[in-house]
Scaffold this active site. Structure first.
Site, PDB file in Angstrom:
ATOM      1  N   LYS A  45       0.863  -1.186   0.000  1.00 23.56           N
ATOM      2  CA  LYS A  45       0.000   0.000   0.000  1.00 23.56           C
ATOM      3  C   LYS A  45       0.895   1.230   0.000  1.00 23.56           C
ATOM      4  CE  LYS A  45      -2.489   2.032   3.552  1.00 23.56           C
ATOM      5  NZ  LYS A  45      -3.566   2.086   4.540  1.00 23.56           N
TER       6      LYS A  45
HETATM    7  C1  R5P Z   1      -2.163   4.104   7.087  1.00 18.51           C
HETATM    8  O1  R5P Z   1      -1.992   2.933   6.895  1.00 18.51           O
HETATM    9  C2  R5P Z   1      -3.407   4.686   7.588  1.00 18.51           C
HETATM   10  O2  R5P Z   1      -3.654   4.214   8.839  1.00 18.51           O
HETATM   11  C3  R5P Z   1      -4.602   4.509   6.674  1.00 18.51           C
HETATM   12  O3  R5P Z   1      -4.988   3.161   6.577  1.00 18.51           O
HETATM   13  C4  R5P Z   1      -4.327   5.013   5.285  1.00 18.51           C
HETATM   14  O4  R5P Z   1      -3.705   6.252   5.334  1.00 18.51           O
HETATM   15  C5  R5P Z   1      -5.578   5.081   4.417  1.00 18.51           C
HETATM   16  O5  R5P Z   1      -6.523   5.930   4.943  1.00 18.51           O
HETATM   17  P1  R5P Z   1      -6.780   7.401   4.342  1.00 18.51           P
HETATM   18  O6  R5P Z   1      -7.465   7.171   3.016  1.00 18.51           O
HETATM   19  O7  R5P Z   1      -7.646   8.094   5.314  1.00 18.51           O
HETATM   20  O8  R5P Z   1      -5.440   8.049   4.137  1.00 18.51           O
END
Ligand code: R5P
Length: 260
Positions: free
Chosen positions: A174
């Site tokens: 990710k």
């Molecule tokens: C990182 O792993 C964070 O905890 C979130 O899962 C990630 O940033 C995705 O969430 P958002 O779309 O709010 O950035």
């Protein structure tokens, strides 16, 4: 790939489109009660049927998602620092593999901090987690975290971080979208899922989804741009329409309907 691993992967990256929509609600593990996620069950409840998987910690899973829910779980298993602490990169594994299996996780997720003070510690943890996960048939999602250094999010840095994650054995990575994102995807031999980032106008968030999948991403892991929206269900459905049905940005925006 063995059957268990392949079966779990297919719950996250759906075979029909070879993409997935992951709903991120793990923010509390280092940010505490993030806006619109103060009562996780109320945030997750209306959205859970519209995502392919849910990324969260065991604490929120146990307290805020009914066990009867069939939603595949991507369990965050790293942590140990917070936004008020000294160093966000000082993370380690906080939830064991036996617990992940007991909680019927479809994957485990941890952050790596390439170039940060605790780079070594997080990369070695990733290697160990992959060893344990392979034995359990459990996919590992490596998150290329940058902490507060958002300026790091360029193609050169993200290619490096994603490639290192894949070399250590992560089954999915990710990361963030960036200018020249195709380069990041091309040089990473495992599926890439794009994180949403802080809340932006809906069209902008949907453009990010469109250009991520156009560049070859296997989907998105989006949180704030969905549940901080005034119409979270419409927003996640619009994201899905791009990820799974190849809707254009205009079509996805039109599907939102009138503002709430
Ligand atoms: C990182 O792993 C964070 O905890 C979130 O899962 C990630 O940033 C995705 O969430 P958002 O779309 O709010 O950035």
């Amino acid at each position: 790939m063995d059957w268990g691993m392949e079966s779990r992967m297919a719950r996250i990256i759906r075979p029909r489109s070879r993409r997935g929509v992951m709903l991120a609600v793990d923010h509390g593990y280092f940010m505490g009660p993030t806006r619109s996620l103060e009562r996780p069950s109320e945030t997750i409840g209306p959205l859970v049927d519209h995502c392919d998987s849910l990324m969260l910690t065991r604490g929120v899973l146990r307290t805020s998602v009914p066990a009867s829910s069939a939603v595949p779980v991507v369990l965050r298993v790293s942590g140990g620092s917070s936004i008020v602490g000294a160093d966000l990169s000082d993370e380690a594994i906080t939830t064991g593999m036996a617990e992940a299996v007991r909680l019927n996780a479809s994957a485990v997720a941890m952050s790596i901090f390439v170039g940060a003070a605790h780079e070594h510690q997080t990369l070695v943890s990733l290697g160990r987690l992959v060893d344990e996960a392979e034995a359990a048939g459990m996919p590992v999602l490596a998150v290329t975290a940058v902490g507060k250094e958002l300026e790091k999010r360029d193609a050169r840095y993200l290619s490096l971080a994603c490639r290192i994650a894949a070399e250590f054995g992560a089954h999915m990575v990710k990361t963030y979208h960036c200018e020249g994102f195709e380069r990041v995807v091309e040089s990473c031999p495992v599926p890439i899922i794009v994180a949403g980032g802080p809340k932006v106008p809906e069209r902008e968030a949907l453009e990010l989804v469109r250009s991520s999948v156009d560049a070859g991403a296997a989907g998105v892991d989006m949180g704030r741009n969905i549940w901080q929206s005034d119409r979270p269900v419409a927003m996640i459905r619009a994201v899905r329409s791009i990820v799974h049905d190849d809707a254009s940005v205009d079509e996805a925006v039109a599907s939102l309907g009138a503002p709430a």
